[in-house]
Write a protein that holds these residues in place. Sequence first.
Motif, PDB file in Angstrom:
ATOM      1  N   ILE A   1     165.257 112.645  20.256  1.00  0.00           N
ATOM      2  CA  ILE A   1     165.979 111.833  21.239  1.00  0.00           C
ATOM      3  C   ILE A   1     167.084 111.026  20.570  1.00  0.00           C
ATOM      4  O   ILE A   1     168.200 110.934  21.088  1.00  0.00           O
ATOM      5  N   CYS A   2     166.801 110.471  19.415  1.00  0.00           N
ATOM      6  CA  CYS A   2     167.823 109.698  18.698  1.00  0.00           C
ATOM      7  C   CYS A   2     168.975 110.594  18.250  1.00  0.00           C
ATOM      8  O   CYS A   2     170.137 110.197  18.326  1.00  0.00           O
TER       9      CYS A   2
ATOM     10  N   THR B   1     175.786 106.226  31.943  1.00  0.00           N
ATOM     11  CA  THR B   1     176.393 107.498  31.554  1.00  0.00           C
ATOM     12  C   THR B   1     175.562 108.191  30.488  1.00  0.00           C
ATOM     13  O   THR B   1     175.319 109.395  30.552  1.00  0.00           O
ATOM     14  N   LEU B   2     175.108 107.419  29.511  1.00  0.00           N
ATOM     15  CA  LEU B   2     174.313 107.972  28.424  1.00  0.00           C
ATOM     16  C   LEU B   2     172.965 108.488  28.929  1.00  0.00           C
ATOM     17  O   LEU B   2     172.541 109.580  28.563  1.00  0.00           O
ATOM     18  N   SER B   3     172.300 107.724  29.771  1.00  0.00           N
ATOM     19  CA  SER B   3     170.985 108.164  30.263  1.00  0.00           C
ATOM     20  C   SER B   3     171.111 109.418  31.127  1.00  0.00           C
ATOM     21  O   SER B   3     170.283 110.328  31.019  1.00  0.00           O
ATOM     22  N   ALA B   4     172.154 109.506  31.942  1.00  0.00           N
ATOM     23  CA  ALA B   4     172.363 110.700  32.764  1.00  0.00           C
ATOM     24  C   ALA B   4     172.659 111.913  31.875  1.00  0.00           C
ATOM     25  O   ALA B   4     172.116 113.003  32.100  1.00  0.00           O
ATOM     26  N   ALA B   5     173.492 111.723  30.861  1.00  0.00           N
ATOM     27  CA  ALA B   5     173.807 112.816  29.941  1.00  0.00           C
ATOM     28  C   ALA B   5     172.570 113.237  29.154  1.00  0.00           C
ATOM     29  O   ALA B   5     172.366 114.431  28.894  1.00  0.00           O
ATOM     30  N   MET B   6     171.734 112.271  28.804  1.00  0.00           N
ATOM     31  CA  MET B   6     170.500 112.563  28.069  1.00  0.00           C
ATOM     32  C   MET B   6     169.585 113.449  28.918  1.00  0.00           C
ATOM     33  O   MET B   6     169.084 114.475  28.457  1.00  0.00           O
ATOM     34  N   ILE B   7     169.364 113.066  30.166  1.00  0.00           N
ATOM     35  CA  ILE B   7     168.481 113.829  31.050  1.00  0.00           C
ATOM     36  C   ILE B   7     169.057 115.219  31.317  1.00  0.00           C
ATOM     37  O   ILE B   7     168.338 116.220  31.295  1.00  0.00           O
ATOM     38  N   LYS B   8     170.372 115.295  31.522  1.00  0.00           N
ATOM     39  CA  LYS B   8     171.020 116.587  31.740  1.00  0.00           C
ATOM     40  C   LYS B   8     170.857 117.482  30.505  1.00  0.00           C
ATOM     41  O   LYS B   8     170.552 118.670  30.624  1.00  0.00           O
TER      42      LYS B   8
ATOM     43  N   ILE C   1     168.736 103.154  25.917  1.00  0.00           N
ATOM     44  CA  ILE C   1     169.398 104.333  26.490  1.00  0.00           C
ATOM     45  C   ILE C   1     169.596 104.162  27.994  1.00  0.00           C
ATOM     46  O   ILE C   1     170.664 104.457  28.523  1.00  0.00           O
ATOM     47  N   ASN C   2     168.582 103.638  28.682  1.00  0.00           N
ATOM     48  CA  ASN C   2     168.680 103.439  30.131  1.00  0.00           C
ATOM     49  C   ASN C   2     169.710 102.399  30.523  1.00  0.00           C
ATOM     50  O   ASN C   2     170.237 102.445  31.641  1.00  0.00           O
ATOM     51  N   ASP C   3     170.016 101.459  29.636  1.00  0.00           N
ATOM     52  CA  ASP C   3     171.010 100.429  29.936  1.00  0.00           C
ATOM     53  C   ASP C   3     172.415 101.009  30.092  1.00  0.00           C
ATOM     54  O   ASP C   3     173.281 100.389  30.697  1.00  0.00           O
ATOM     55  N   ASP C   4     172.641 102.170  29.525  1.00  0.00           N
ATOM     56  CA  ASP C   4     173.939 102.841  29.635  1.00  0.00           C
ATOM     57  C   ASP C   4     173.770 104.010  30.611  1.00  0.00           C
ATOM     58  O   ASP C   4     173.201 105.043  30.262  1.00  0.00           O
TER      59      ASP C   4
END
Length: 100
Positions: free
Chosen positions: A87-88, A52-59, A47-50
């Motif tokens: 999370i998945c 955009t995805l990691s930022a959207a996940m945290i948001k 997830i952290n490698d992407d």
Amino acid sequence: MLREIPQDQASSLFKSMVIPPRPEILDAIRRAQSAEEPDFAEIARLINDDLTLSAAMIKTVNSPFYQLNKRINSVDEALQLLGLRNICNITEGLVLRQIL
């Protein structure tokens, strides 16, 4: 009133439809999740490698929907707090929303 679409038009419509392939990250996360002993660090890394995805996940995790007592600052924290399945599911929803 609805009218019936002729078979030849229906066939040409179906031929022109494009369904995007399932993103590679979803396959990788699904494999990691369904392992006999899931590797939380590997899933967090995926997830952290992407960015955009990691930022959207945290948001998403910090949204009022989850009503958390403290602000989450990393995917690792979100994974520990919400668990693997949640999370998945969030990840899958975010990725599919991006591609569609």
